[in-house]
Design a protein around this motif. Structure first.
Motif, PDB file in Angstrom:
ATOM      1  N   ASN A 248     -21.088 -11.598   1.691  1.00  0.00           N
ATOM      2  CA  ASN A 248     -20.609 -12.972   1.954  1.00  0.00           C
ATOM      3  C   ASN A 248     -20.207 -13.151   3.433  1.00  0.00           C
ATOM      4  O   ASN A 248     -20.433 -14.261   4.113  1.00  0.00           O
ATOM      5  N   PHE A 249     -19.135 -12.106   3.912  1.00  0.00           N
ATOM      6  CA  PHE A 249     -18.474 -12.407   5.250  1.00  0.00           C
ATOM      7  C   PHE A 249     -19.615 -12.399   6.448  1.00  0.00           C
ATOM      8  O   PHE A 249     -19.596 -13.155   7.246  1.00  0.00           O
ATOM      9  N   ILE A 250     -20.660 -11.413   6.188  1.00  0.00           N
ATOM     10  CA  ILE A 250     -21.639 -11.575   7.182  1.00  0.00           C
ATOM     11  C   ILE A 250     -22.506 -12.602   7.147  1.00  0.00           C
ATOM     12  O   ILE A 250     -22.808 -13.042   8.554  1.00  0.00           O
ATOM     13  N   THR A 251     -22.753 -13.220   6.218  1.00  0.00           N
ATOM     14  CA  THR A 251     -23.474 -14.334   6.077  1.00  0.00           C
ATOM     15  C   THR A 251     -22.891 -15.554   6.748  1.00  0.00           C
ATOM     16  O   THR A 251     -23.616 -16.362   7.535  1.00  0.00           O
ATOM     17  N   GLU A 252     -21.762 -15.684   6.248  1.00  0.00           N
ATOM     18  CA  GLU A 252     -20.579 -16.848   6.595  1.00  0.00           C
ATOM     19  C   GLU A 252     -20.409 -17.033   8.243  1.00  0.00           C
ATOM     20  O   GLU A 252     -20.177 -18.043   8.867  1.00  0.00           O
ATOM     21  N   SER A 253     -20.247 -15.643   8.652  1.00  0.00           N
ATOM     22  CA  SER A 253     -19.959 -15.535  10.088  1.00  0.00           C
ATOM     23  C   SER A 253     -21.098 -15.658  11.022  1.00  0.00           C
ATOM     24  O   SER A 253     -20.890 -15.550  12.411  1.00  0.00           O
ATOM     25  N   GLY A 254     -22.323 -15.588  10.579  1.00  0.00           N
ATOM     26  CA  GLY A 254     -23.621 -15.593  11.290  1.00  0.00           C
ATOM     27  C   GLY A 254     -23.886 -14.232  11.729  1.00  0.00           C
ATOM     28  O   GLY A 254     -24.749 -14.108  12.826  1.00  0.00           O
ATOM     29  N   THR A 255     -23.279 -13.137  11.587  1.00  0.00           N
ATOM     30  CA  THR A 255     -23.299 -12.041  11.939  1.00  0.00           C
ATOM     31  C   THR A 255     -24.490 -11.384  11.572  1.00  0.00           C
ATOM     32  O   THR A 255     -24.900 -11.466  10.232  1.00  0.00           O
ATOM     33  N   LYS A 256     -25.581 -10.980  12.371  1.00  0.00           N
ATOM     34  CA  LYS A 256     -27.057 -10.596  11.801  1.00  0.00           C
ATOM     35  C   LYS A 256     -27.069  -9.017  11.126  1.00  0.00           C
ATOM     36  O   LYS A 256     -27.577  -8.605  10.348  1.00  0.00           O
ATOM     37  N   ASN A 257     -25.990  -8.320  11.765  1.00  0.00           N
ATOM     38  CA  ASN A 257     -25.968  -6.837  11.317  1.00  0.00           C
ATOM     39  C   ASN A 257     -24.480  -6.322  11.376  1.00  0.00           C
ATOM     40  O   ASN A 257     -23.785  -6.883  12.454  1.00  0.00           O
ATOM     41  N   THR A 258     -24.193  -5.157  10.685  1.00  0.00           N
ATOM     42  CA  THR A 258     -22.905  -4.945  10.821  1.00  0.00           C
ATOM     43  C   THR A 258     -23.173  -3.749  12.417  1.00  0.00           C
ATOM     44  O   THR A 258     -24.032  -3.271  12.546  1.00  0.00           O
ATOM     45  N   GLY A 259     -21.804  -3.442  12.965  1.00  0.00           N
ATOM     46  CA  GLY A 259     -22.019  -2.507  14.018  1.00  0.00           C
ATOM     47  C   GLY A 259     -22.746  -1.169  13.640  1.00  0.00           C
ATOM     48  O   GLY A 259     -23.559  -0.718  14.464  1.00  0.00           O
ATOM     49  N   LEU A 260     -22.408  -0.833  12.491  1.00  0.00           N
ATOM     50  CA  LEU A 260     -23.037   0.457  12.047  1.00  0.00           C
ATOM     51  C   LEU A 260     -24.599   0.521  11.777  1.00  0.00           C
ATOM     52  O   LEU A 260     -25.130   1.357  12.454  1.00  0.00           O
ATOM     53  N   ASN A 261     -25.010  -0.425  11.406  1.00  0.00           N
ATOM     54  CA  ASN A 261     -26.602  -0.634  11.241  1.00  0.00           C
ATOM     55  C   ASN A 261     -27.148  -0.818  12.524  1.00  0.00           C
ATOM     56  O   ASN A 261     -28.183   0.029  12.917  1.00  0.00           O
ATOM     57  N   SER A 262     -26.443  -1.684  13.515  1.00  0.00           N
ATOM     58  CA  SER A 262     -26.995  -1.643  14.768  1.00  0.00           C
ATOM     59  C   SER A 262     -27.147  -0.345  15.502  1.00  0.00           C
ATOM     60  O   SER A 262     -28.022  -0.140  16.159  1.00  0.00           O
ATOM     61  N   LEU A 263     -25.907   0.477  15.533  1.00  0.00           N
ATOM     62  CA  LEU A 263     -25.765   1.742  16.256  1.00  0.00           C
ATOM     63  C   LEU A 263     -26.717   2.600  15.787  1.00  0.00           C
ATOM     64  O   LEU A 263     -27.432   3.266  16.290  1.00  0.00           O
ATOM     65  N   ILE A 264     -26.938   2.657  14.269  1.00  0.00           N
ATOM     66  CA  ILE A 264     -27.888   3.687  13.809  1.00  0.00           C
ATOM     67  C   ILE A 264     -29.429   3.204  14.098  1.00  0.00           C
ATOM     68  O   ILE A 264     -30.166   4.132  14.300  1.00  0.00           O
ATOM     69  N   LYS A 265     -29.605   1.972  13.936  1.00  0.00           N
ATOM     70  CA  LYS A 265     -31.076   1.536  14.183  1.00  0.00           C
ATOM     71  C   LYS A 265     -31.318   1.754  15.781  1.00  0.00           C
ATOM     72  O   LYS A 265     -32.418   2.502  16.161  1.00  0.00           O
ATOM     73  N   THR A 266     -30.357   1.490  16.803  1.00  0.00           N
ATOM     74  CA  THR A 266     -30.587   1.865  18.368  1.00  0.00           C
ATOM     75  C   THR A 266     -30.662   3.621  18.279  1.00  0.00           C
ATOM     76  O   THR A 266     -31.552   3.924  19.274  1.00  0.00           O
ATOM     77  N   GLY A 267     -29.795   4.054  17.566  1.00  0.00           N
ATOM     78  CA  GLY A 267     -29.704   5.485  17.832  1.00  0.00           C
ATOM     79  C   GLY A 267     -30.946   6.236  17.381  1.00  0.00           C
ATOM     80  O   GLY A 267     -31.560   7.130  18.045  1.00  0.00           O
ATOM     81  N   TYR A 268     -31.489   6.109  16.199  1.00  0.00           N
ATOM     82  CA  TYR A 268     -32.816   6.424  15.713  1.00  0.00           C
ATOM     83  C   TYR A 268     -33.967   6.522  16.710  1.00  0.00           C
ATOM     84  O   TYR A 268     -34.811   7.000  17.087  1.00  0.00           O
ATOM     85  N   LYS A 269     -33.871   4.895  17.534  1.00  0.00           N
ATOM     86  CA  LYS A 269     -34.909   4.719  18.317  1.00  0.00           C
ATOM     87  C   LYS A 269     -34.877   5.358  19.721  1.00  0.00           C
ATOM     88  O   LYS A 269     -35.865   6.304  20.124  1.00  0.00           O
TER      89      LYS A 269
END
Length: 357
Positions: A248-269
């Protein structure tokens, strides 16, 4: 196979705050003074993957096991670290042990948090860290080439070291070596400057979605593919919530992704990693491999006996597994294939290995 990311940067840029948020812990002391962190803090985090939960539900697995990523919170570095300034020597030795480097840089203004310099300049701060790593590499290369006179290095390693020395002495981008040499041999060289890098801009809450003049400078310098924006304070708030409130917090704040998810996605790439799965009634599990890994090597990630006794592997794509609701129906539809040791595993494959004991 899991991978280890070292969080580096100047003192007081938010490394320990981000580390605590990523591992959902207060393991690292986050203080408003230089060198709050001395010994590195290490935390393991389950890599979130929605596919794994879906696979586990289809197989009615008793256990669901994610693959793991390790984060290392390393002491803040200062100019002169390669000569022992601050905690330089310790800092540099800890970086050698990680697979990739997360450059955390300050992209926010605050009168409450100390800054090592009079002004905010994230590119300058990153360049300080990278210069110290380059100087440390220079010293390491010179020592190893000197030892080579007494004990011969392998020809490949000697070539890498001489090419690296040429780059440093002639102000050539050392990353050009990645195009000339094999990745495994590059890794064996243990040169800090050649480790894969992710540049993370620590911003204030208002800049999280749209950035600011500081993040723009980083994007211009390093390119959008290598840049991740996080707000370490917001990450801390998110991770303290339960799963429902977090969503709910992520949706309401307009944040597309948590930092963890963003870091993992970029790290894997950046590290060129992929995920395959094993699934059955007992457990469904995710496994991390390098891109273009052959089936026999993927078997070895699970257990060395699987690799030694490898016969064949049954494989079905994630999409087919989900569409046909499991192994049996996918097999009946002709979507389950029997592959040999040279099969190149694809991201999302569900594998069942046949091997001799």
């Amino acid at each position: 196979m899991s991978f280890k990311c070292g969080i580096v940067g100047l003192p007081n840029v938010g490394k320990s705050t981000l580390f605590n948020a990523l591992i959902q812990s207060k393991k690292a002391e986050a203080g408003n003074f230089p060198f709050c962190t001395i010994d590195p803090n290490i935390g393991n985090v389950s890599v979130p993957d929605k596919r794994l939960n879906i696979i586990s539900n289809i197989s009615k697995s008793k256990k669901t096991i994610n693959t793991i990523i390790s984060f290392v919170d390393i002491a803040g570095l200062v100019k002169g670290a390669s000569k022992g300034e601050g905690l330089g020597n310790k800092f540099l030795s800890h970086i050698r042990e990680v697979d990739s480097i997360i450059h955390l840089t300050r992209c926010f203004e605050s009168e409450e948090i100390q800054n090592m310099h009079k002004n905010i300049d994230p590119v300058r701060d990153i360049e300080i860290v990278e210069t110290e790593m380059l100087l440390a590499d220079l010293e390491s290369i010179q020592k190893r080439l000197e030892k080579n006179k007494k004990k011969n290095l392998e020809e490949d390693q000697l070539k890498i070291l001489n090419d690296a020395l040429n780059c440093i002495n002639n102000n050539i981008d050392i990353s050009t070596l990645l195009e000339k040499h094999d990745k495994k041999k590059i890794n064996f060289s243990r040169l800090l400057s050649l480790k894969p890098k992710i540049y993370v801009c620590n911003v204030d809450e208002n800049s999280l979605n749209r950035g600011n003049k500081y993040t723009e400078a980083c994007l211009k310098k390093y390119g959008k593919d290598n840049i991740v924006l996080v707000c370490a304070e917001i990450e801390n708030q998110i991770m303290e919530l339960d799963e429902k409130d977090r969503a709910n917090f992520i949706t309401e704040s307009g944040t597309k992704n948590t930092g963890l998810n963003s870091l993992i996605k970029t790290g894997y790439k950046i590290l060129k990693l992929e995920t395959f799965f094993t699934s059955g009634p007992e457990e469904s599990r995710a496994w991390t491999i390098a891109t273009n890994t052959k089936a026999i090597k993927a078997a070895g990630v699970i257990h060395s006996d699987f690799e030694k006794g490898f016969i064949k592997v049954e494989t079905v794509s994630y999409d087919d597994f989900v569409y046909y609701n499991g192994h049996n129906a996918a097999k009946n539809a002709g979507k389950l294939r029997l592959e040999g040791k040279d099969y190149i595993v694809k991201d999302g494959d569900i594998l069942l290995f046949r091997f001799n004991t």
